[in-house]
Design a protein around this motif. Structure first.
Motif, short mmCIF file in Angstrom:
data_model
loop_
_atom_site.label_atom_id
_atom_site.label_comp_id
_atom_site.label_asym_id
_atom_site.label_seq_id
_atom_site.Cartn_x
_atom_site.Cartn_y
_atom_site.Cartn_z
N GLY A 118 5.97 16.11 4.79
CA GLY A 118 5.18 15.08 5.49
C GLY A 118 3.71 15.41 5.44
O GLY A 118 3.24 16.18 4.61
N GLY A 119 2.96 14.79 6.37
CA GLY A 119 1.53 15.02 6.41
C GLY A 119 0.79 14.24 5.34
O GLY A 119 1.13 13.10 5.05
N THR A 120 -0.17 14.92 4.74
CA THR A 120 -0.97 14.29 3.69
C THR A 120 -0.91 15.13 2.44
O THR A 120 -0.44 16.28 2.45
N VAL A 121 -1.40 14.57 1.33
CA VAL A 121 -1.38 15.28 0.05
C VAL A 121 -2.19 16.56 0.14
O VAL A 121 -1.81 17.60 -0.41
N SER A 139 1.48 6.99 0.45
CA SER A 139 0.63 5.83 0.69
C SER A 139 -0.71 6.00 -0.02
O SER A 139 -1.10 7.12 -0.38
N PHE A 140 -1.40 4.89 -0.19
CA PHE A 140 -2.71 4.95 -0.83
C PHE A 140 -3.74 5.65 0.05
O PHE A 140 -4.83 5.99 -0.42
N ASP A 141 -3.42 5.87 1.34
CA ASP A 141 -4.32 6.66 2.19
C ASP A 141 -3.95 8.14 2.15
O ASP A 141 -4.44 8.93 2.96
N LYS A 142 -3.03 8.52 1.21
CA LYS A 142 -2.65 9.91 0.92
C LYS A 142 -1.68 10.50 1.94
O LYS A 142 -1.42 11.70 1.90
N THR A 143 -1.16 9.67 2.86
CA THR A 143 -0.07 10.15 3.70
C THR A 143 1.23 10.04 2.91
O THR A 143 1.32 9.29 1.92
N MET A 144 2.26 10.80 3.35
CA MET A 144 3.51 10.80 2.58
C MET A 144 4.67 11.27 3.43
O MET A 144 4.50 11.95 4.45
N GLY A 167 0.78 -1.23 0.00
CA GLY A 167 0.00 0.00 0.00
C GLY A 167 0.82 1.28 0.00
O GLY A 167 0.24 2.36 0.17
N LYS A 168 2.11 1.17 -0.19
CA LYS A 168 2.93 2.37 -0.26
C LYS A 168 3.75 2.37 -1.54
O LYS A 168 4.20 1.31 -2.00
N VAL A 169 3.93 3.58 -2.12
CA VAL A 169 4.78 3.75 -3.30
C VAL A 169 6.08 4.40 -2.83
O VAL A 169 6.09 5.55 -2.38
N PHE A 170 7.18 3.65 -2.93
CA PHE A 170 8.50 4.14 -2.52
C PHE A 170 9.23 4.64 -3.77
O PHE A 170 9.51 3.85 -4.69
N VAL A 171 9.56 5.94 -3.79
CA VAL A 171 10.28 6.53 -4.92
C VAL A 171 11.76 6.55 -4.57
O VAL A 171 12.17 7.17 -3.57
N LYS A 172 12.55 5.87 -5.39
CA LYS A 172 13.98 5.83 -5.14
C LYS A 172 14.60 7.17 -5.51
O LYS A 172 14.07 7.91 -6.35
N PRO A 173 15.73 7.53 -4.91
CA PRO A 173 16.33 8.84 -5.19
C PRO A 173 16.60 9.03 -6.69
O PRO A 173 17.14 8.15 -7.34
N PHE A 174 16.16 10.18 -7.19
CA PHE A 174 16.45 10.53 -8.59
C PHE A 174 16.79 12.01 -8.67
O PHE A 174 16.35 12.81 -7.84
N GLU A 175 17.59 12.36 -9.66
CA GLU A 175 18.04 13.74 -9.82
C GLU A 175 17.33 14.39 -11.00
O GLU A 175 17.03 13.74 -12.01
N THR A 176 17.01 15.66 -10.83
CA THR A 176 16.38 16.42 -11.90
C THR A 176 16.73 17.89 -11.71
O THR A 176 17.45 18.26 -10.77
#
Length: 948
Positions: free
Chosen positions: A786-789, A733-738, A710-719
Motif C-alpha cells: 500500500g501507500g505510495t510508489v 493511481s495516477f496520484d501514485k497511490t497504490m 484515474g486508476k490502473v487495475f491490474v487483473k490477477p496474473f501468474e509469473t
C-alpha cells in the motif's frame, strides 16, 4: 472687526474640516450601495479593492475613486474579464448623496481600462450580464427609479484597451492606447456632445486574414444625442486611419431590437499614398519616404437595421487611377496601378450582394498582373465570373520592395485562372455549363528569411483547375534538410468559398527525412519534459473533408526517432482519424488507430487503440512521461515489452491527458523484465530478509489491466521470480497511490539465516489465529503493498491468515471496475441520445432554412416573370398604338407583332419560373440529403460511442 474675523476663521476651519470628514462619513454608504446593486442586478462578479472619497477634488460635488475594479463573467465566460479598471473616478452630485434617493453621476474618468467583449459561436455575448427584472410593476404605477442616474458632463478614458473577439464572423479587433474625451450635458433628453478619440495601435483580423496591423486612428465629431430614442446623429465625423482621412455623416440608433443606422462616408483626399497606408506590409516599411502618385476615390454607406433577423444595406466603391509607388534606393517601381471595384447590397438581403472588381491591374518590375471578378446571388445560387492572369519573377521582388538583410527570394510564379458560371451547375454535375480552367505554376522557388533561416525551396509545383476539381499533380519542396513530395486534389472549392459545402480533398505525402523540431518555437529556458510542452490545444477546422496518405522514411519528433512512418489520416467534422498509422521506434514497432476530436470547444478528447511491439521499456519510459502514471516501476525495469492498449481520455490545455477522465483497457506482455531498485521490492526484501527480492527477473509476463477514472487495475496474473511462483493483482493511481497483493509460493530453501526468524514469526502469528500451520517445502506468503510508489507500506502473512483480506480486496476491485463500466455505459448512452437529439434539431434547421431559400427563389422568379409580362404588355400596347396611327394594315401587323411579343414574354417567364421551381426542388433535395446525412452520422457516432 476682530469678532467678525474670528467668525470667518472659525467658519473656514469648520468648512475645511467638513471637506475632509464628510467623505469618510459617506464612504461605507456608497461602497455598500455599489456592491449591493451589483449583486442584485448582475450575472457577473464585481470586485474592487477600495474606495476613496474627496470633496476637495471636485467641489462642490463628491469625487469617488475606485481602485482595481474588475468585472468577470460566469459560466462559459468564467475565465474572461469583461472589464478591468485600475483607476476609476466618478464625480457625484453631493446633494443627491445627501438626499440618499438617487445618485447623479456628473463625470466619469477611467485610467488604463481594459475591456474585452466576446461573442461565442452560439451567439452568446459576455456583456449580457443584467439579470432579468422578475418583480412586476402594478398597473398604473410608475417604474421605480434606478439607484444611479447618469447626468454626465464629461467622460474621459486614458490609455485604454478594447478587445472585440467575435467567432461568429470570425473577427478580432484589438485597439490599444485608447484616449477618449466626451463633453456635453447628458442630463436632458437631447444633448449636443463633442467627442474626440485616438488609438495608438489597432489590429483587425477577419476570417484568418490581418487587415490592419499596429494601425493608428483618430475620431473627432459633434454628436446629437437623443436619449429617449437612443439615437446619435453626427453631421461631420472626421475619421483618420493611419494616413487615410475619411468624412462620415449620418446616425446610429439602438432601438429595442437590434441597431439602426444610416451612415455614409468618403475619403477626404484623393491621394493614392493615403490609401496605401492601410496595407500593413507597405505601411510598416519606410512609409514616410515612400514615393507614390495616383488618384483615389473612395466612398460607401451602411443603411438599415442590424438584428438577429435583418442586416443593413451597404456599399463601398473604390477607384484608383494612374498610380505607382517606389521605395527610395530601389531601382524598380510598382507601376500602372489601376483599380475599379465595388461591393453593393442595397436592401439588406444577403442574396442581393454583388461584388464587382471591374478592373485591377498593376505591373511589378515589368511583370503585369490582371484580376477581374464579378459575383452575385451568394445565398441562393452563387454566380462567379473571374479571370486572373499574371507572371511574377520572385527574384525581382527585392528590386521594388525592401527585403530584410539576409533575405533570399527567387523563382517564377505563373497564374492563368478563369471561372464562370453558377455553383448549381457544379453541384448537379453539369460541368459543361460551368467554365473553369487554368493553372498555377511555381518553379525553382527559393525563400530564406530570419523567420525561416533553414530556407524553403520548391523545385516544382503545379495546380490545374477544372470545373470539378483542382488537381495538384506534383509538388516537390525542401525546407532545410526536410524534403516533401506530394500530389492530390481538391473538390468543392467554390462551394466551400461560399459556405455551401465542405472542402473535400486528398493528398499523398511522402518524405525521406522530416524533423518536426525544426518547425517548433524556441524552447523555454527552463527544461521541460518531452511530452508536457505547453503547445496549446490543436484546433481542427470545420467544413473540411480531407484524406491524407503519408509515407515517411524518417521522422524526428522531440526526442523520438521514428522510421517507416505510414498511414492514413482523415479530417472531417472537426475530428482527426488515424487509420493503420504504423512506425518503427524505440527498437520496436508502434501502431495507432483512433480519433482526436476537437468538436467540443476547448475540450479536446482522444479515443486511441495502440499496438506496441517489442519496444525497449527504459527508452519508452524516458520518451513518454505518461508511462510514469500508467506504470511507475517501468523506470526501474529493463527489457522489451509489448502492449495492446485502448484508451479514452479528455485532454487539457497543454494536450496532456486529464488523468481523472482516463478510461480504457489493455494487455502487457514481455518475455522477461528485470526490475531493480524499486522501493516496494526493497522493503519486501528487508521485511522477509531475502536479499534476492531486491532484483526480480520476471519471465513470461502476460497481464491484463483496465483504466477507470484515474486508476490502473491490474487483473490477477501468474509469473515466476526464479524458483518462486507469484500471483499479482491490484491497482495504482495516477496520484501514485497504490494497493497490490502478491501471493508468493517461496521454496523453504530460500529462508535461511535471518529469514528463518521471519518465517517463524509468520508461523507463530498464523497459529495464534487458529491456522494450525506447519512448515512444508513451499511457504505460501501473502504480501499486501500500500501507500505510495515513493513511500510504500508492506504487510506480510501466511496465505491462510490473509485469505479473507485478499479475497475482500479482489472483490472490491472487481466491483469497482464493474461499477465504473456501468457508469461509462450509462454516460455513453446519454451522450448517444444527445448526439441524436442535436442532430435532429440541426436537420430540422437545415430543412427550414432550405425551404426559406427555396421559397425565396420561387418568389423572386414569380416577381421577375410578372415584370417580364408587364413590360411585354406595355411594349405590345405601344406597338398597337403606333400601328393604329399608321392605318388599318399597319394596325393589323402591329397586333400580330404584339401577340409575338406577349408569347415570347410568356415563354420566357414560364421558363424562368420552371427553372426556379427546378432550382427550388434541387435546394430541397440537397437539404434532405444533408439532413439525412447529419442524422445518420449522429446515429453511427452514437453506436460507436456506446461500444459493443
Amino acid at each position: 472687526m476682530k469678532k467678525t474675523a474670528k467668525i470667518i476663521v472659525v467658519t473656514l476651519l469648520a468648512l475645511m474640516l467638513a471637506l475632509v470628514v464628510l467623505p469618510y462619513a459617506f464612504r461605507g454608504k456608497i461602497k455598500e450601495a455599489v456592491k449591493n446593486a451589483a449583486n442584485k442586478s448582475l450575472n457577473a462578479r464585481l470586485d474592487f479593492e477600495g474606495v476613496s472619497l474627496s470633496l476637495l477634488r471636485s467641489f462642490p460635488d463628491l469625487s469617488v475613486g475606485i481602485k482595481n475594479l474588475s468585472l468577470s463573467g460566469t459560466g462559459d465566460f468564467e475565465k474572461d474579464t469583461l472589464a478591468g479598471i485600475p483607476d476609476l473616478r466618478v464625480t457625484i452630485d453631493l446633494m443627491s448623496v445627501l438626499r440618499g434617493e438617487q445618485y447623479e453621476i456628473k463625470a466619469l474618468r477611467l485610467r488604463n481600462p481594459a475591456i474585452k467583449l466576446k461573442v461565442l459561436a452560439d451567439g452568446r455575448v459576455n456583456w449580457d450580464i443584467m439579470k432579468p427584472d422578475t418583480v412586476p410593476v402594478p398597473e398604473g404605477e410608475p417604474e421605480p427609479s434606478a439607484p444611479v442616474r447618469a447626468a454626465l458632463r464629461i467622460m474621459e478614458v486614458t490609455n485604454g484597451r478594447l478587445i472585440y473577439d467575435d467567432v461568429t464572423f470570425p473577427m478580432l479587433l484589438d485597439a490599444g492606447g485608447l484616449e477618449m474625451l466626451v463633453k456635453g450635458d447628458l442630463s436632458p433628453d437631447y444633448s449636443e456632445l463633442i467627442a474626440k478619440a485616438t488609438a495608438a495601435s489597432i489590429v483587425v483580423d477577419y476570417d484568418g486574414i490581418r487587415y490592419l496591423n499596429q494601425a493608428t486612428a483618430s475620431l473627432e465629431s459633434a454628436i446629437g444625442a437623443d436619449l429617449n430614442a437612443w439615437k446619435f446623429t453626427f453631421p461631420d465625423a472626421k475619421l483618420r486611419v493611419n494616413e487615410l482621412d475619411l468624412l462620415a455623416a449620418g446616425f446610429f440608433a439602438m432601438p429595442d431590437e437590434g441597431y439602426d443606422m444610416d451612415i455614409s462616408f468618403e475619403a477626404v483626399k484623393n491621394d493614392f499614398k493615403n490609401f496605401l497606408s492601410l496595407v500593413p506590409a507597405i505601411y510598416s516599411k519606410d512609409f514616410s519616404s515612400l514615393q507614390a502618385e495616383g488618384t483615389l476615390a473612395l466612398k460607401g454607406f451602411v443603411k438599415g437595421l442590424y438584428s438577429e433577423e435583418t442586416m443593413p444595406g451597404f456599399g463601398v466603391n473604390i477607384e484608383i487611377g494612374e498610380a505607382m509607388f517606389r521605395y527610395p534606393g530601389l531601382p524598380e517601381a510598382v507601376e500602372n496601378i489601376s483599380v475599379s471595384a465595388g461591393i453593393t447590397n442595397n436592401d439588406g438581403d444577403a442574396d442581393a450582394t454583388i461584388i464587382d472588381v471591374r478592373r485591377m491591374h498593376l505591373e511589378t518590375a515589368g511583370n503585369p498582373v490582371d484580376i477581374r471578378l464579378y459575383a452575385r446571388t451568394p445565398v441562393s445560387d452563387p454566380y462567379v465570373d473571374t479571370k486572373i492572369t499574371g507572371k511574377l519573377n520572385l527574384g525581382d521582388v527585392g528590386r521594388f520592395y525592401p527585403l530584410e538583410d539576409g533575405d533570399d527570394l527567387a523563382g517564377m510564379l505563373d497564374a492563368d485562372i478563369v471561372a464562370k458560371g453558377n455553383l448549381s451547375a457544379i453541384e448537379s454535375g453539369r460541368y459543361q455549363d460551368f467554365e473553369a480552367g487554368g493553372r498555377l505554376i511555381l518553379s525553382d522557388v527559393r525563400y530564406k528569411t530570419a523567420s525561416l533561416p533553414q530556407g524553403l525551396s520548391v523545385t516544382e509545383a503545379r495546380l490545374n483547375l477544372t470545373p470539378a476539381l483542382a488537381e495538384l499533380p506534383v509538388l516537390k519542396a525542401q525546407i532545410g534538410k526536410n524534403d516533401l513530395t506530394a500530389n492530390g486534389r481538391l473538390e468543392n472549392m467554390l462551394a466551400y468559398a461560399f459556405g455551401k459545402s465542405d472542402l473535400k480533398g486528398s493528398l499523398n505525402l511522402s518524405s525521406k527525412y522530416f524533423n518536426v523540431n525544426d518547425f517548433a518555437s524556441e524552447p523555454a529556458e527552463a527544461p521541460v519534459e518531452s511530452d508536457t510542452a505547453a503547445i496549446g490545444i490543436i484546433e481542427i477546422p470545420g467544413g473540411i473533408d480531407f484524406v491524407l496518405k503519408a509515407s515517411f522514411d524518417q521522422v524526428i519528433y522531440d526526442n523520438m526517432d521514428l522510421k517507416n512512418v505510414k498511414g492514413v489520416m482523415k479530417v472531417k467534422d472537426k475530428v482527426l482519424s488515424l487509420e493503420n498509422l504504423t512506425m518503427n521506434t524505440l527498437e520496436g514497432a508502434l501502431g495507432v488507430n483512433g480519433t482526436y476530436s476537437a468538436v467540443a470547444e476547448g475540450k479536446p478528447a482522444v479515443d486511441f487503440r495502440v499496438d506496441i511491439r517489442d519496444v525497449d521499456v527504459k527508452q519508452a519510459f524516458r520518451t513518454f512521461n505518461t508511462m510514469e502514471m500508467l506504470a511507475p516501476i517501468a523506470g526501474m525495469a529493463s527489457g522489451k515489452i509489448s502492449t495492446r492498449l485502448n484508451i479514452k481520455t479528455d485532454l487539457d490545455g497543454n494536450m496532456m491527458p486529464v488523468f481523472s477522465s482516463v478510461n480504457g483497457d489493455g494487455r502487457l506482455m514481455s518475455q522477461a523484465l528485470t526490475i531493480s531498485n524499486v522501493n516496494s521490492f526493497n522493503k519486501l526484501a528487508e521485511t522477509l530478509k531475502i536479499e534476492k527480492f531486491r532484483q526480480w527477473v520476471i519471465e513470461k509476463i502476460n497481464l491484463s489491466f483496465e483504466m477507470v477514472d484515474g486508476k490502473v487495475f491490474v487483473k490477477p496474473f501468474e509469473t515466476r521470480l526464479g524458483n518462486t511462483r507469484a500471483e499479482i493483482s491490484g491497482w495504482n493511481s495516477f496520484d501514485k497511490t497504490m494497493e497490490y497483493v502478491m501471493q508468493l509460493n517461496i521454496p523453504r530453501a530460500e529462508f535461511g539465516g535471518a529469514a528463518n526468524n521471519v518465517l517463524n514469526n509468520l508461523v507463530g502469528e498464523a497459529n495464534k489465529k487458529g491456522a494450525n500451520f506447519s512448515i512444508g517445502d513451499v511457504i505460501p506468503v501473502t504480501v499486501l503493498i500500500g501507500g505510495t510508489v515513493t513511500n510504500p507500506t508492506i504487510t506480510t502473512s501466511l496465505k491462510t491468515a490473509a485469505g479473507s483480506a485478499v479475497e475482500q480486496m479482489k472483490q472490491q476491485i472487481t466491483e469497482t471496475i464493474q461499477q465504473k463500466k456501468e457508469e461509462v455505459v450509462a454516460k455513453a448512452r446519454e451522450e448517444a441520445s444527445r448526439y441524436i437529439e442535436e442532430a435532429n434539431l440541426q436537420a430540422q434547421k437545415i430543412l427550414a432554412d432550405a425551404q426559406k431559400q427555396a421559397d425565396e427563389v420561387v418568389r423572386l422568379a414569380d416577381e421577375s416573370a410578372a415584370r417580364i409580362k408587364t413590360e411585354a404588355d406595355k411594349q405590345a400596347e405601344q406597338l398597337i398604338a403606333e400601328g393604329r396611327k399608321k392605318g388599318p394594315i399597319a394596325e393589323l401587323a402591329a397586333k400580330k407583332a404584339a401577340e409575338k411579343v406577349r408569347a415570347e414574354a410568356a415563354e420566357k417567364a414560364d421558363k424562368l419560373v420552371l427553372e426556379a421551381q427546378k432550382q427550388s426542388g434541387n435546394i430541397m433535395t440537397k437539404a434532405r440529403l444533408e439532413s439525412d446525412k447529419v442524422v445518420n452520422d449522429a446515429r453511427n457516432k452514437a453506436e460507436g460511442n456506446q461500444g459493443p
